[in-house]
Design an enzyme around this catalytic site. Structure first.
Site, PDB file in Angstrom:
ATOM      1  N   ASP A 394       1.010  -1.105   0.215  1.00 11.08           N
ATOM      2  CA  ASP A 394      -0.178   0.100   0.079  1.00 11.08           C
ATOM      3  C   ASP A 394       1.396   1.174   0.275  1.00 11.08           C
ATOM      4  O   ASP A 394      -0.012   1.704  -0.834  1.00 11.08           O
ATOM      5  CB  ASP A 394      -1.046   0.046   1.316  1.00 11.08           C
ATOM      6  CG  ASP A 394      -2.381  -1.606   0.911  1.00 11.08           C
ATOM      7  OD1 ASP A 394      -2.451  -1.060   0.138  1.00 11.08           O
ATOM      8  OD2 ASP A 394      -2.766  -1.551   1.989  1.00 11.08           O
ATOM      9  N   TYR A 479      -9.817  -1.045   1.947  1.00 10.41           N
ATOM     10  CA  TYR A 479      -9.324  -1.584   3.298  1.00 10.41           C
ATOM     11  C   TYR A 479      -9.378  -0.354   4.142  1.00 10.41           C
ATOM     12  O   TYR A 479      -8.675   1.287   3.278  1.00 10.41           O
ATOM     13  CB  TYR A 479      -8.600  -2.309   3.493  1.00 10.41           C
ATOM     14  CG  TYR A 479      -8.239  -3.208   4.184  1.00 10.41           C
ATOM     15  CD1 TYR A 479      -9.056  -3.584   5.080  1.00 10.41           C
ATOM     16  CD2 TYR A 479      -7.912  -4.562   3.285  1.00 10.41           C
ATOM     17  CE1 TYR A 479      -8.935  -4.486   5.913  1.00 10.41           C
ATOM     18  CE2 TYR A 479      -8.638  -5.912   3.835  1.00 10.41           C
ATOM     19  CZ  TYR A 479      -8.636  -6.234   5.026  1.00 10.41           C
ATOM     20  OH  TYR A 479      -8.685  -7.351   5.267  1.00 10.41           O
TER      21      TYR A 479
END
EC number: 1.4.3.-
Length: 774
Positions: A394, A479
């Site tokens: 990420d 997320y």
């Protein structure tokens, strides 16, 4: 007063009632009205508490406020100055990244260039000159004979006058262009390609199976892009375009080759539908028209997502409890510096790695130089191509760039201090992320320590566990990661991350239940791991530290007073870990229960002063090291690795590892080369994680409960006694004292000090305007 008034009114009614039979009723109604008005006046006067007044704070001032600015994020004005400087001094045209083509030159990001630690310490501790303020600019050069990624340090700010190429120095060579993180403009170009070119080849299938109207599907990207260096081939998973689309797969996935810098050369390489693979969309269309496809038509979901909707299913009830400071905040936030009781620290937000802290001090003494998030890794499993090939890193998307605007009262306490952050990425203009960081003192609702004595003397002693929290929440795709750094009154620091948001899903078909659980009619919640990596640069009692392990072992001995009897007694084991190899603990290996950074100084009792590292983790298995891409994520091999600190090893990974994990730009495993770590400047690299097997309770989305991992840094013989004994929040009284008196027991003052009402500002939220540039 009320009952007396009522009696007098009743007597008057009785006396007058003899004169006029209707008059008693009129007077009774009048009396009731008067009683109602007076009651309202009394309730409004007595029920409305005075506003809370801020009292002189108990914040301990340590150091200069201006010194923390050496770590401060770039201001929007500084970012704009850097952009203007680069536009005027590189000698090449720079296209705005928000609409750049792969074949263009553009500025991908501008962030703070953190000065070298030695320079900063000379400034903070030795009266040295303030380090030059500089920026780090990442540029994509697509319009060149040899396209590449170049990093420049630009300074001094606020008026840049020079730039230097640091790419080769940092990475040992030029960074190939195919490693570049994908710009938002490239994703938009891919969306247009899919909708106008790829889908145009299968009109009948799309209309009859998906009821496709060019607005009702959403695409989710997967990474990495292929199987070997140089690949830029991406699976796009198709979902219904509704709220919470991540759990609405339709069974169609499309592989696009977008390696060419010429968008017109992009092409579909493969198509997957409901367990079957096709050469391209045209072949899928042909097979459908000829009736050679097993169709699983998904019911059209409502615009709000139906089962994935976050809209509450229950009516409103009594308001939930709220937390407030009855005498105002007991911490201060000035610029990028926070003071709370014995604590002080500076904070910042990296565009790629997110929340980071510097110069963390307790009672005026530096405990850590830097504590920062490094990376988040998710490795997915599935029997669909997009799911089985996904390994999200990420940081390449931007943990700071995607810091969410925070909702008061839910994401943080309503009365927290909210701070805007700024970033420049994918654009020539900086962006303000409003209220994307919050700071608050939190009463954990339990004692930090306590004892009730009912033997010998009778007394009670306790201390409320009130801690300071600094928080940001990064929303990266499906997320949401809640990042906390927590400061306790006993000198402990906690780094914690909680995961929420939507689970990623695949279309349920065939043997899909080998890779997760069924969440809805066609939805497979796919198994995946979550790993979180932190950098912790502890400076315990100074820069030079050693790593020491304490643990226990049972020893067998004869009872001295009864030699025929045997006793198994635990004893303390001690070991100094001399080298980086000894200090690298594999993910599932046994690690000493007490492992700490030891100072060169001792406490009053002759013990080395230290800070212990304690990890909370439920990690799944790490990717096998035989994998061709494992070296790019080799930091995840270790739950803890301690290395000598080096300026040339500032991070455990690189934003370029995501798109070329087969030839990683930064390989953490190379940091560990058996160098001595005794009496050196050391860094702890901590990995915590969990295994997530999505289940039906992940619908509509995943809760934070049970999805929290991280680490604690705890004083270990660092002090002569627990420093929280000096907290202003302690409670102590004996059976001989009047524990209802304020001067004896501060809790007895609560009916007075907490009878005020906080000044709640009106609710505001600018999250839906948050994407606008400054």
């Amino acid at each position: 007063m009320g009952s007396g008034f009522f009696s007098q009114a009743a007597c008057a009614v009785t006396a007058l009632g003899v004169m006029n039979p209707r008059l008693p009723y009129v007077l009774l109604v009048g009396a009731a009205v008067i009683i109602f008005i007076l009651s309202c006046m009394l309730l409004s006067r007595g029920g409305r508490s005075p506003s809370c007044e801020s009292q002189p704070g108990v914040v301990e001032e340590t150091g200069s406020m201006s010194q923390s600015l050496v770590f401060a994020d770039l201001t929007p004005e500084e970012m704009s100055q850097v952009v203007r400087y680069l536009q005027g001094h590189l000698g090449v045209p720079l296209v705005d990244a928000s609409h750049a083509k792969p074949s263009d030159n553009c500025i991908a990001s501008v962030d703070l260039q953190v000065p070298a630690k030695a320079e900063v310490l000379r400034f903070l501790d030795g009266g040295g000159a303030r380090p030059r303020r500089e920026a780090l600019a990442v540029l994509y050069f697509g319009r060149q004979p040899e396209p590449n990624i170049t990093e420049y340090v630009v300074g001094p700010l606020p008026a840049p006058a020079y730039h230097r190429d640091v790419t080769v120095h940092k990475y040992g060579g030029k960074v190939p262009y195919h490693r570049r993180p994908t710009l938002g403009s490239e994703y938009e170009q891919l969306r247009v390609f899919l909708e106008t070119k790829a889908f145009a080849a299968a009109p009948t299938f799309l209309q009859e199976v998906l009821e496709y109207d060019r607005t009702n599907v959403a695409f989710q990207t997967t990474v990495p892009h292929g199987f070997q260096s140089g690949d830029r081939v991406t699976w796009f998973v198709v979902f219904q375009n509704v709220s919470g689309f991540f759990v609405h797969p339709v069974g169609l996935e499309v592989l696009v080759d977008h390696s060419s810098l010429d968008i017109s050369q992009w092409a579909v390489s493969r198509v997957f539908y409901n367990g079957q693979y096709y050469r391209d969309m045209a072949q899928l269309e042909s097979a459908y028209v000829q009736g050679r496809i097993s169709v699983e038509k998904v019911s059209k979901a409502a615009w709000d997502g139906d089962f994935s909707s976050m809209k509450p299913r229950a009516p409103r009830a009594a308001q939930f409890p709220v937390q407030f400071e009855p005498q105002g905040p007991r911490y201060s936030v000035r610029n990028n510096r926070v003071l709370f009781q014995a604590w002080s620290f500076a904070f910042g937000m990296s565009v790629s790695t997110g929340l980071r802290l510097f110069d963390i001090r307790h009672k005026g003494e530096r405990v850590a130089y830097e504590i920062s998030v490094q990376e988040v890794l998710s490795v997915y499993g599935s029997n669909c191509p997009g799911g089985m090939s996904t390994r999200y890193m990420d940081g390449s998307f931007g943990l700071g760039r995607y810091a969410s605007p925070l909702v008061p009262g839910v994401d943080c306490p309503y009365l927290a201090t909210y701070v805007d952050t700024h970033s420049l990425s994918d654009s020539l203009r900086p962006r303000r992320n409003k209220a994307s960081l919050c700071i608050f003192e939190h009463n954990l609702g339990s004692p930090l320590r306590r004892h009730y004595s009912n033997l010998q003397s009778l007394y009670y002693g306790g201390l409320v566990n009130s801690a300071l929290v600094i928080r940001s929440i990064a929303t990266v795709g499906n997320y949401d990661y809640v990042w906390d750094f927590i400061f306790y009154q006993n000198g402990a620091i906690e780094g914690k991350v909680q995961a929420t948001g939507y689970p990623s899903s695949s279309f349920l078909h065939g043997d899909g239940l080998r890779y997760g659980n069924r969440l809805w009619e066609h939805t497979l919640g796919t198994i995946h791991t979550q790993f979180f990596n932190y950098k912790v640069d502890l400076d315990v009692g100074g820069v030079k530290n050693s790593l020491v392990a304490h643990d226990m072992a049972f020893e067998m001995t004869r009872a001295p007073w009864s030699p025929e009897q045997q006793i198994e007694r635990p004893r303390l084991t001690k070991k100094v870990l001399d080298t980086e190899d000894q200090a690298a603990f594999r993910l599932q290996s046994k690690m000493p229960r007490y492992i700490y950074f030891a100072a060169n100084s001792k406490n009053k009792w002759g013990h080395q002063r230290g800070y212990r590292i304690q990890i909370t983790s439920f990690a799944g298995d790490h990717m096998p090291e035989a994998s061709s891409m494992e070296r790019a994520i080799s930091w995840a091999r270790y739950q803890l690795a301690v290395t000598r600190r080096k300026e040339e090893e500032p991070t455990s990974t690189s934003i370029y590892n995501q798109n070329d994990p087969w030839t990683p730009t930064v390989t953490f495993a190379d940091f560990i080369n058996n160098e001595t770590i005794t009496n050196e400047d050391l860094v702890a690299w901590i990995t915590a994680g969990f295994l997530h097997i999505p289940h039906s309770e992940d619908i509509p989305n995943t809760v934070t409960v049970g999805n929290s991992v991280g680490f604690l840094l705890r004083p270990y013989n660092y002090y002569d006694l627990d420093p929280s004994i000096y907290s202003h929040d302690g409670v102590f009284f004996t059976s001989e004292q009047d524990f209802t008196a304020c001067e004896i027991n501060p809790l007895a003052c609560l009916p007075k000090t907490a009878s005020c009402l906080p000044n709640f500002p009106p609710f505001t939220y600018d999250g839906f305007r948050n994407m606008s540039r400054l």
